[in-house]
Design a protein around this motif. Structure first.
Motif, short mmCIF file in Angstrom:
data_model
loop_
_atom_site.label_atom_id
_atom_site.label_comp_id
_atom_site.label_asym_id
_atom_site.label_seq_id
_atom_site.Cartn_x
_atom_site.Cartn_y
_atom_site.Cartn_z
N ASN A 97 41.11 37.14 -65.10
CA ASN A 97 40.28 38.12 -64.38
C ASN A 97 38.82 37.70 -64.52
N THR A 98 38.36 36.93 -63.56
CA THR A 98 37.05 36.30 -63.66
C THR A 98 35.94 37.35 -63.61
N SER A 99 35.04 37.30 -64.58
CA SER A 99 33.89 38.20 -64.64
C SER A 99 32.61 37.38 -64.58
N ARG A 100 31.51 38.09 -64.46
CA ARG A 100 30.22 37.38 -64.41
C ARG A 100 29.92 36.69 -65.74
N GLN A 101 30.44 37.22 -66.84
CA GLN A 101 30.22 36.60 -68.14
C GLN A 101 30.93 35.25 -68.26
N ASP A 102 31.92 34.99 -67.38
CA ASP A 102 32.63 33.72 -67.42
C ASP A 102 31.84 32.59 -66.76
N ARG A 103 30.72 32.89 -66.22
CA ARG A 103 29.87 31.85 -65.60
C ARG A 103 29.22 31.02 -66.70
N GLN A 104 29.91 29.95 -67.09
CA GLN A 104 29.47 29.10 -68.19
C GLN A 104 29.86 27.65 -67.89
N LEU A 105 29.44 26.75 -68.79
CA LEU A 105 29.86 25.36 -68.75
C LEU A 105 31.07 25.19 -69.65
N TYR A 106 32.19 24.72 -69.08
CA TYR A 106 33.44 24.52 -69.81
C TYR A 106 33.63 23.03 -70.07
N GLU A 107 34.30 22.74 -71.18
CA GLU A 107 34.57 21.35 -71.54
C GLU A 107 36.03 21.19 -71.94
N TYR A 108 36.64 20.12 -71.43
CA TYR A 108 37.96 19.71 -71.89
C TYR A 108 37.76 18.41 -72.65
N VAL A 109 38.11 18.38 -73.92
CA VAL A 109 37.82 17.25 -74.81
C VAL A 109 39.13 16.65 -75.30
N VAL A 110 39.32 15.34 -75.05
CA VAL A 110 40.46 14.60 -75.57
C VAL A 110 39.99 13.78 -76.77
N SER A 111 40.66 13.94 -77.91
CA SER A 111 40.24 13.29 -79.15
C SER A 111 41.24 12.23 -79.58
N LYS A 112 40.70 11.12 -80.07
CA LYS A 112 41.50 10.06 -80.67
C LYS A 112 40.68 9.42 -81.77
N ALA A 113 41.16 9.59 -82.99
CA ALA A 113 40.45 9.07 -84.16
C ALA A 113 39.05 9.69 -84.19
N SER A 114 38.02 8.84 -84.15
CA SER A 114 36.64 9.33 -84.29
C SER A 114 35.91 9.44 -82.96
N GLU A 115 36.62 9.24 -81.82
CA GLU A 115 35.96 9.28 -80.52
C GLU A 115 36.63 10.33 -79.63
N GLU A 116 35.93 10.66 -78.55
CA GLU A 116 36.45 11.68 -77.62
C GLU A 116 35.96 11.39 -76.21
#
Length: 302
Positions: A97-116
């Motif tokens: 249920n999308t609200s105005r507070q959801d207006r943000q920057l989202y990140e999907y991060v894939v991690s492997k060892a010490s890098e992403e």
């Protein structure tokens, strides 16, 4: 080495060498509806072979991020259960249920060892445009032509823009305009003119049309103005007269009716002659009986 082994090797190398890249896209969300945040197929494959990923977003504090979901080895933990839904098939995140507070920057991060590797999504949230209306702000009839000023407005919607265009190619230049106001001038001998106003924002658009074959034609909001004028000029005077007549009738009915004795008394008071009966003693004949004297005297009117 088989093809499957080569593919696995390339993906494994991608987990090590392809990290550190950042890509960003913008997603438009509709207020009050579900919004899907997706990642590209490359990141989906990296997640399957590298094993760990997470969804997070920015907060009002630039130094702090909110972790929404963690994925590891086929299992996941949703920290915003009831507000977000995770789709394990393609690793997408659905905001229920999308609200105005959801207006943000989202990140999907894939991690492997010490890098992403990071995929960024900027979510913009908009309220849909409601149905627009047209008001006639001014109207001038002169020399066989009509000049009107039209205003196109809508009650709801974020970042709404207005555009006027003609629905007839023969009058395309007459109605073309960017903005809510349109100054329209045309000859009364012309056929009916149809100008369409489009109210739109990045997620929705609505159209309303102004049709006019006469200078006094009203549409949309203009019709409301004419109704108000009719009420002021016709209905209000009629209601006022009815109220006055009603008050007069009620006042007459509330007055007490006079009794027959009061009516007779009133008639007597209005007359000019009154008969007085009196008994007087004659001075000359004290021994005689009293004599009744009838006398008519003039009584002044009260």
């Amino acid at each position: 080495m088989g093809c499957s082994a080569c593919l696995w090797l390339l993906l494994s190398l991608g987990c090590v060498w392809g990290m550190g890249r950042r890509a960003r896209e913008t997603v438009l969300g509709t207020l009050g509806k579900a919004t899907m945040l997706r990642i590209p197929p490359e990141l989906q494959n990296l997640t399957l072979h590298c094993g760990e990923a997470m969804w997070k977003r920015d907060t009002e504090d630039p130094q702090r991020k909110l972790v929404l979901l963690k994925y590891s080895g086929g299992n996941y933990t949703n920290f915003m259960q009831g507000r977000n839904r995770f789709h394990k098939l393609d690793f997408s995140l659905e905001i229920l249920n999308t609200s105005r507070q959801d207006r943000q920057l989202y990140e999907y991060v894939v991690s492997k060892a010490s890098e992403e590797e990071v995929w960024q999504i900027q979510l913009e949230v908009y309220e849909p445009v409601s149905h627009p209306s047209i008001q006639i702000l001014s109207r001038v009839l002169a020399n066989g032509s009509c000049a009107v000023t039209l205003n196109c407005t809508t009650e709801r919607g974020d970042n709404v823009s207005y555009n006027w265009a003609s629905q007839d190619l023969s009058t395309s230049g007459l109605c073309s305009h960017n903005g809510s106001l349109l100054h329209l001038s045309y000859s009364l001998q012309d056929a009916s003119i149809a100008c369409a106003c489009t109210a739109s924002n990045p997620i929705s658009s609505r159209v309303v049309t102004f049709n006019s074959s006469e200078c006094n034609y009203e549409h949309g909001g203009g019709a409301g103005l004419r109704t108000e004028q009719l009420v002021l000029l016709v209905v209000v005077p009629i209601v006022t007269v009815v109220v006055i007549i009603g008050v007069f009738v009620v006042a007459r009915l509330a007055m007490p009716r006079a009794s027959p004795e009061q009516e007779h008394s009133s008639l007597a008071e209005d007359g000019t002659l009154h008969t007085i009966y009196s008994q007087v003693q004659r001075v000359e004949s004290p021994k005689k009986d009293p004599t009744t004297v009838y006398a008519k005297v003039m009584m002044p009117m009260v």
